[in-house]
Design an enzyme around this catalytic site. Sequence first.
Site, PDB file in Angstrom:
ATOM      1  N   SER A 285      -9.933  -0.840   7.264  1.00 32.02           N
ATOM      2  CA  SER A 285      -9.236  -0.703   5.926  1.00 32.02           C
ATOM      3  C   SER A 285      -8.585  -1.838   5.231  1.00 32.02           C
ATOM      4  CB  SER A 285      -8.237   0.406   5.977  1.00 32.02           C
ATOM      5  OG  SER A 285      -9.057   1.652   5.928  1.00 32.02           O
TER       6      SER A 285
ATOM      7  N   SER B 266      -9.558   1.613   3.237  1.00 31.96           N
ATOM      8  CA  SER B 266      -8.800   2.316   2.376  1.00 31.96           C
ATOM      9  C   SER B 266      -7.792   1.603   1.287  1.00 31.96           C
ATOM     10  CB  SER B 266      -8.173   3.380   3.085  1.00 31.96           C
ATOM     11  OG  SER B 266      -7.129   3.055   3.940  1.00 31.96           O
TER      12      SER B 266
ATOM     13  N   LYS C 130       0.942  -1.358   0.051  1.00 30.93           N
ATOM     14  CA  LYS C 130      -0.026   0.081   0.083  1.00 30.93           C
ATOM     15  C   LYS C 130       0.755   1.165  -0.109  1.00 30.93           C
ATOM     16  CE  LYS C 130      -4.008   1.875   2.685  1.00 30.93           C
ATOM     17  NZ  LYS C 130      -4.664   1.737   3.877  1.00 30.93           N
TER      18      LYS C 130
END
Lengths: 473, 484, 104
Positions: free
Chosen positions: B182, B158, B83
């Site tokens: 997330s 997210s 990420k």
Amino acid sequence: MVVGLEVHVHLLTKTKLFCPCSTEFGATPNANTCPVCLALPGALPVLNEAAVRLAARAAYALGCTVHEDSVFARKNYFYPDLPKGYQISQFDRPLATDGRLALEDGADEARSVRIHRVHMEEDAGKSVHDRYAGSTAIDLNRSGTPLIEIVSEPDLRSAADAGAFLRRLKQILEYTEVSDANMEEGSLRVDANISTRGPGASTLGTKTEIKNMNSFSGVERALEVEFARQCALLERGERVVQQTMLWDAGSGTVRPARSKEESHDYRYFPEPDLPPLRLTREWLASVRTDLPELPAARRQRFVESFSLPAYDADVLTATRDLADYFEAVVASGAEAKVAANWVMGEVLARLKDAGIGIRELAARPAQLGVLLAMVRDGAVSHSAAKAIFAQMAKTGEDPAVIADREGLRQVGDDSQLSAWIDGVLAAHPDEAGRFLAGEKKLQGVLVGMVMKASGGKADPKKVNQLLAGRVAT
Amino acid sequence: MSLSARETADGVRSGQRTTRSVVEEVFRRADEVGAGKDGLNIVLHEDREASLREADLRDGKSGASYLVNPNARPLKGVPVYVKDNIATTTLRTTCGSRILADYVSPYDATVVARLRKAGALIVGKTNMDEFAMGSSTENSAYGPTKNPIDPTRVPGGSSGGSAAAVASGMVRIALGSETGGSVRQPASFCGIVGVKPTYGRVSRYGLVAFASSLDQVGVFGRTVDDAALGLQAIAGPDPRDATSSPIEPQAYHAAQHDSLEGLVIGRPREYFPDSLDPRIRDICDQAIERLKSLGAEVCDVSLPHTSLAIPVYYIVAPAEASSNLARFDGVRYGLRLSGDGLEGMYEATRSNGFGPEVTRRILLGTYVLSAGYYDAYYRKAMAIRGLIRRDFEQVFAAGVHVLLTPTAPTTAFKLGAISDPYEMYMSDIFTATANLAGIPGMSVPAGAVEGLPVGVQFLASHFDEYRMFVAAYALERAIAGGAV
Amino acid sequence: MAVSEFDVRHVAQLARLAIDPARLPSLVQELNGILGHMEALGAVETSPETGDGRLETTAAGLRSDEGPPIPLAAARETFAPQMADGFFLVPRLATHEDLGSRSP
Ligand SMILES: [Zn+2]
């Protein structure tokens, strides 16, 4: 005058409070920075154990209660030399509270100042405003350097007391090796809160804060000037406005700092990156036990154990190193008052002339002890000893070596002394006759002649004894 | 990626496969599914040539380390997407934000360093909601990521990019991050496994902070074993993170051999409200039946403060974020835009650098910390956070080992379907509690509604990821075997 | 406790965010919408005994006072917007104090 002081002190750690960057001064700009103290995305603080130890030591030396639990908090504000946009400090749960610092030894509580709190925090970087046109230059080498903030209660009533407080505080911080506490070099910074209590008024007046002093005498002068300003305002029936004043040492004046557009709202909240600081009782006890003898206790001991006058004790304990030196001289066999006179006289004069500290003095305490023993035993005269010390102080040679090489030893050998006496008596038959006939006051004159004849090497005490002996026989 | 992470590592170690062939397969698959900006928009940064060079370099070195110590490189040759809020020296770290558009970190996050040490290759950085603020990956400054299962839908967020990278078969392991769900929520939306470890289990050093007391790096796996292997590589104490725990991680893969006999699973009634989609409820209840049939004991439990989690979360997280994001000031790195003097520079940089959701949360967080409001909002929320944690502690202390709940209240929704911020926040309703309490959680695929995946969530006590994996391995096996 | 436009402007100033005046009313509405959901918290009984909500940690969290410093893989110049002679440069503060060059 009602004064409270906030004193920021750099702690003597090797590395910063939250990262392993060096705290050394003088590096090129931003050379001592890393992801943590640059506040790079993702970097995290880790607390330096040595900083906690020094902070706790200072707090104990100031008679504070050091708390087993304290909490770091974020103080949020924007400033370009504050990389994270917040300072990690302690807010509602400080490391230590409720201490006391006496302004005089053995005085009653009226002559002591209460310490409100001692807490830990990190320093910001440095902003240089005048070096680049239109720009401020930021150096973050100091960013993250460990500090303690010592906050006094508003217990000070004069500028001189504020000065005394600061000098005593500095001495304690040096004794405990918490900080070199050098205001000129910025390792100790003072902000002063001052208000004026009108005669007979029971409530405190509005206070102002004075910043930007760079010496203890500067603090004293700034307080006097601000006090006079407040008094003048009040006498004119005007009000004191709560504001920050800046001291200008050059002109000896204070002026209001330019007000910020926004009121400060620091939005303190507990620092989530650092668990609450939990100190065990054992750890705290070890810090307390390791505390060295503090200046006041040492002064008292010097008076009591060495029978020194208070003045001597004061001078000799000015720094821990000097006091250690003096004690080492005594430990090597010197009589305390003699050692005190020598350390306060010859030793301090040498340090002053050479511009060095006691640690750099080549003559070690044991050597000075030997020299004083030589004086005591009549091996050298007092004046010769001074000459010997002057060389020892530079070279670190043993006093006996210098005395031999320079021919500074006294002659105490009876036959040699008798030969010199015989020579003098023979050369001055008139004085010799009158002396031997009982005119005792001539003894001093004759001793002087013998000393001269010996080239200053004769032991005057022995010459006196021998001369007196001739009359008796 | 057809082979599991374990098979890939074994293959590379034994010389049956080259690292280059593995990496080539990743990029081939990425092209097939359209992982780029014009397609699913999964990958923000990659350097294929550099990755292949790195692969060749690895292949050039002999497999001697395997002979010396078979555990030395548990992820040897395994490609991993990371990420984009996790610092890497080799690729940019933008956090899905304009304010870090060109930023390359001069240091590696601890988790990245550990992945590299374990033999893994970081093959790209994945799309995300800006600074991890969002539940759909629509808040990225670089455009939304689309769900590989249905590109008209969001992948969740997210960490949507990492979830989509695994779901589309590009890799078996990807790193995400969690603040309120997330990793678990996108895992549920994309039909893969997502693990949020105990707070303190994995180092946060190098994870760009959103809400420091809630953030934790998480792992996506195609399977439970992929996720276990990934977590194993990054877990454990880190001297650079003062909140990382000294408790050593367990051997999570060993959990696959454990039976469910004696395992007590709790079904918290607050996670099954009347309003819950009955199809999602059924999938959860089927999972419970499967686990029961394997020997687990199931009981109803209550976590009474559950409904307060979202209000608490949306005070605590923005408050910490407002402070954490103060460092993006245009002084030392990242975007700088000119304005009137220093203050003008600050405002121009931050106002243009942050997107609308980040701006909203900074304002919200600044407000709840500001003078006069701190006690009513932040202090109160933190006190209730303590009650939420106590709910869990009491249930676990009563002998429950693992809780089973739905991961998310819905399946993947359509892109653009939710515009009200609070409605979006409710996506985290079943996941944010674990972050507030600091306990571990994971989502395991358990079924589908109208072709869209549904995950069930396991929650466990602090540092007891192992039991969570016991249940997850068992459920995965049971579903694959079709046994009910 | 409803948020006003004044509050939002104040908070935006604290956070160094410029808010487009045209955006302000809708922003106020959004924030009030969110904060409205927080009202539920006020009804919950809490006391000092329920704690401050911080996670218990087992971490000691202290480091020893030694290096080496954490290295940077790239020079500061590679990520800094503006540098000179090792300094980070920023536009000069409009209100900087000649004497008090320290942050508050
Ligand atoms: Zn540093």
